[in-house]
Every structure is written in structure tokens, then in C-alpha cells.
Scaffold this active site. Structure first.
Site, mmCIF file in Angstrom:
data_model
loop_
_atom_site.group_PDB
_atom_site.id
_atom_site.type_symbol
_atom_site.label_atom_id
_atom_site.label_comp_id
_atom_site.label_asym_id
_atom_site.label_seq_id
_atom_site.Cartn_x
_atom_site.Cartn_y
_atom_site.Cartn_z
ATOM 1 N N CYS A 1 -14.249 15.039 -53.041
ATOM 2 C CA CYS A 1 -14.896 15.518 -54.078
ATOM 3 C C CYS A 1 -15.821 16.898 -54.201
ATOM 4 O O CYS A 1 -15.555 17.793 -55.184
ATOM 5 C CB CYS A 1 -15.961 14.445 -54.702
ATOM 6 N N MET B 1 -18.990 3.183 -61.272
ATOM 7 C CA MET B 1 -18.132 3.966 -61.870
ATOM 8 C C MET B 1 -17.804 5.264 -61.534
ATOM 9 O O MET B 1 -18.932 6.078 -61.716
ATOM 10 C CB MET B 1 -18.403 3.717 -63.476
ATOM 11 N N CYS C 1 -19.137 8.545 -47.073
ATOM 12 C CA CYS C 1 -19.892 8.321 -48.505
ATOM 13 C C CYS C 1 -19.814 6.831 -48.804
ATOM 14 O O CYS C 1 -20.891 6.224 -49.331
ATOM 15 C CB CYS C 1 -18.907 9.132 -49.606
ATOM 16 N N ASP D 1 -9.704 4.055 -62.490
ATOM 17 C CA ASP D 1 -9.435 2.695 -61.674
ATOM 18 C C ASP D 1 -10.839 1.849 -61.739
ATOM 19 O O ASP D 1 -10.809 0.770 -62.251
ATOM 20 C CB ASP D 1 -9.442 2.738 -60.246
#
Length: 382
Positions: A218, A28, A121, A33
Site C-alpha cells: 500500500c 474494511m 501489518c 473483498d
């Protein structure tokens, strides 16, 4: 042959047991999404565990106090878990993320490449370390909110593009290995569009139903790569010359980290009769090489670190007729793949592409179909 009446039918995740006895770990991010994935699986009766990774701290990354985007995402994921009623844990992966993703990103960028850290990642953190955590928790599988499809073929699990081409994330998942694909599930890949996902979020009453999609890497807010590199590598922005491909010095720059292959705007060399583009970054001499647009055209693309997802070994043929993407935003184009070893190959683009850059991924697709055949990393220009 009829199914044994004592054998339970396969559930929606592909296991021959009741949903309540099927444990699924949901990765999560705090966005809509993955939140919808967790809520949907919980509603179907699965034993859901939510995990959110704390990957970075914006304040530390940018030397800026008060930044809390990472914290907000964690808070949002926790609120969803509380709303639906399943356990949720936060794992501190900052050191892992820095070592496996951010450091290489900085080094690659300083070497004149255009890295794609989201792929690293997935490859090195989410689908490796987090997947092992899922196994440690005795989860039967791990589910994510990625827009891609996992289908069962005659030789096992296959990776396919999402039903919605506008949301397809196959470019960022090409390095998923066959072993990982066996364990992963992507419940959103079949949805027609993002509106359908948000409708499900509203149906489940999720507090993130209207949360905007994240557009940036990010740890690179607002897409400002150079400012992040300067924080990570103080002194990296060495000034130098802007040089035409014919040898003329056209101006000065404040560091090659401010430029990317194919860039036209913001070069600081106005007043010329022809539009010029960045065609090469000479890191060693601190030079930005510019030239006309036709110099950006590339037909031959060398790739390494190839992850192959085809049924037969890549080296079983001298060449493969495939389609490839050399940028996430471009449609697949016809190409010929010529293996050099199990992990290296040369891709010939049947129509030359502009702006092919070392550090980007070259992703392979079956011709005329949706299956992802793998991909590799572009490592030098020609």
C-alpha cells in the site's frame, strides 16, 4: 446427545444466538473483498460495524502532492456502508502503522533483507490493535476479506488454506495466534474463485464491484521500493561495487537498496559470457555480490519468531515432516522442521530452493493437507 430445545442453533459465525444479537466488526479496506464480507453479513441480519484504518498518506510518504489513494479507499468503504446501511468509522492509525511497519521495512531493506510488510501489518496492526478495538466495541468477532479458512478442529480453531489456491493468502497470515484465530472470521475463504466474490458484489449493488485488485504494497506504489526507502532514509543509496563471487570487480552501482537476492535483470554489467544473479548483499561494504544461478540454491533455512499453530507443542518432537513456502508465489515444498526452541527452528528443504532471502517468511503446512501449522522469519542465509 440431543440438543436442548431451549438452546438456539449456531449461526453462520458460530454463535448460539440470533444474528441480530451478534455484533461483528468488519475490517474494511475499501476493496471489493472486505466490502462483500460486510454486505453479506449485514444481509444475513448481523449487527455489522465497519472500520477502515487510515494507515498512511501517499503524499507524505512519497513527498508528492496530490496523491490520494488512501483517501479514495476510505471513501469507497464509506460508500459501501451507506449503500448497505450499517455504521462505518475511520480510525487514524498512521503513527501506529509507521512505527510498527514502515520503519522496520526501511531498516530491514537497508540491512540487505527482503521484508514482507503486509505480514507485519496483519500481525501488529490489524490483528492486534484493531482486534482490541473490536473487543472495546463489544463485538463478538472480527471479520476480514482475506482468502483463508478458519475451521473448527478437535482442539479448537484451525487455520486452513483458501479453497482457491490462486487467491490463497495463508503466507501473509501465518503469524495469526491461536487467541486471535478464536476471534477472527474469514467468510470468503471457501469461495471457488474471485469471480464468485465479484458476482456477490454485483448482487449487493456495491459501488466497488468492478474495482481492480491492489497489486502493490500500500505504501509502495508501482513496486518501487528504492524510491520509498530514499524518501524515508535520505542518503541511504550509497554507491559501491558490483563484485563477482570469485572476487572480480565487474562494475559500480548506485546503492544496494536497488537490488534483491535472485535479481538478474538491470544489473548494469552486460557483455559477460554467463548469466549472473545477485547472490548476496554486503551492506557494510556497500557491495552487491553476483554469481551463477547455482549459488542461489539453498537447502537449510534458519527461522526465528516462530508462530506455531499445531496441536502439540513444536518442541514436543525433534523433527516434523511438513511442507513449506519460502515465497508467497511458490507452492509448498516438502521439508523437515527441526525445533531449536519455542521460537526458533531450522528447516531443511528436501529439494533446494533458489532465492531464499533473509526477511522473507517461511510458512509451515501439513503434508498433503490444507492446514497452516504456522511459520517464522528467515533471518540469515547459508
Amino acid at each position: 446427545m440431543p440438543r436442548d430445545s431451549a438452546t438456539p442453533p449456531l449461526n453462520s459465525l458460530g454463535f448460539a444466538k440470533p444474528e441480530a444479537e451478534t455484533r461483528v466488526l468488519v475490517a474494511m479496506s475499501g476493496g471489493v473483498d472486505s466490502s462483500v464480507v460486510a454486505a453479506q453479513l449485514a444481509e444475513e441480519g448481523y449487527d455489522v460495524i465497519g472500520i477502515t484504518l487510515q494507515l498512511y498518506d501517499h503524499g507524505a510518504a512519497l513527498a508528492k502532492k496530490g496523491a490520494c489513494c488512501a483517501g479514495q479507499d476510505i471513501h469507497d468503504a464509506r460508500r459501501v456502508a451507506e449503500r448497505i446501511g450499517f455504521p462505518h468509522y475511520v480510525l487514524d492509525y498512521e503513527n501506529t502503522f509507521r512505527d510498527a511497519v514502515i520503519e522496520e521495512f526501511a531498516d530491514s531493506y537497508l540491512a540487505g533483507a527482503t521484508p514482507v510488510p503486509c505480514i507485519r501489518c496483519n500481525e501488529r496492526v490489524k490483528f492486534r490493535d484493531l482486534l482490541e478495538t473490536a473487543r472495546d466495541l463489544d463485538a463478538d468477532c472480527m471479520a476480514t476479506g482475506h482468502y483463508i479458512q478458519r475451521k473448527t478442529g478437535p482442539n479448537g480453531a484451525e487455520l486452513h488454506c483458501a479453497a482457491d489456491p490462486a487467491r490463497d493468502q495463508s503466507y501473509f497470515l501465518f503469524s495469526t495466534t491461536p487467541e486471535q484465530l478464536d476471534y477472527l472470521r474469514f467468510p470468503l475463504g471457501h469461495l471457488p474463485n474471485k469471480d464468485a466474490t465479484r458476482a456477490l458484489a454485483t448482487k449487493y449493488g456495491l459501488p466497488v464491484a468492478d474495482k481492480p485488485d491492489s497489486q502493490d504494497i500500500c505504501f509502495v506504489p508501482e513496486g518501487n521500493y528504492a524510491s520509498v526507502i530514499e524518501k524515508l532514509r535520505p542518503g541511504a543509496a550509497e554507491p559501491g561495487e558490483i563484485v563477482h563471487a570469485d572476487g572480480r570487480v565487474l562494475g559500480r552501482h548506485d546503492g544496494v537498496i536497488h537490488y534483491t537476492i535472485g535479481q538478474r535483470r538491470g544489473l548494469g554489467i552486460g557483455g559477460l559470457s554467463e548469466p549472473l544473479y545477485v547472490v548476496r548483499l554486503d551492506v557494510d561494504s556497500h557491495r552487491v555480490i553476483v554469481g551463477p544461478k547455482e549459488m542461489l540454491s539453498t537447502r537449510t533455512v534458519p527461522v526465528r519468531e516462530v508462530n506455531w499453530l499445531g496441536d502439540a507443542p513444536m518442541t514436543s518432537r525433534p523433527e516434523w515432516e511438513i511442507a513449506v513456502k519460502v515465497r508467497s508465489t511458490r507452492p509448498p515444498r516438502a521439508a523437515v522442521l527441526r525445533p531449536l526452541s519455542d521460537t526458533e527452528a531450522e528447516v531443511e528443504l528436501l529439494t533446494p530452493e533458489e532465492g531464499v532471502s533473509p526477511g522473507q517468511a517461511c510458512v509451515f503446512y501439513e503434508t498433503g493437507g490444507s492446514r497452516v501449522l504456522g511459520g517464522g522469519w528467515i533471518w540469515r542465509g547459508r
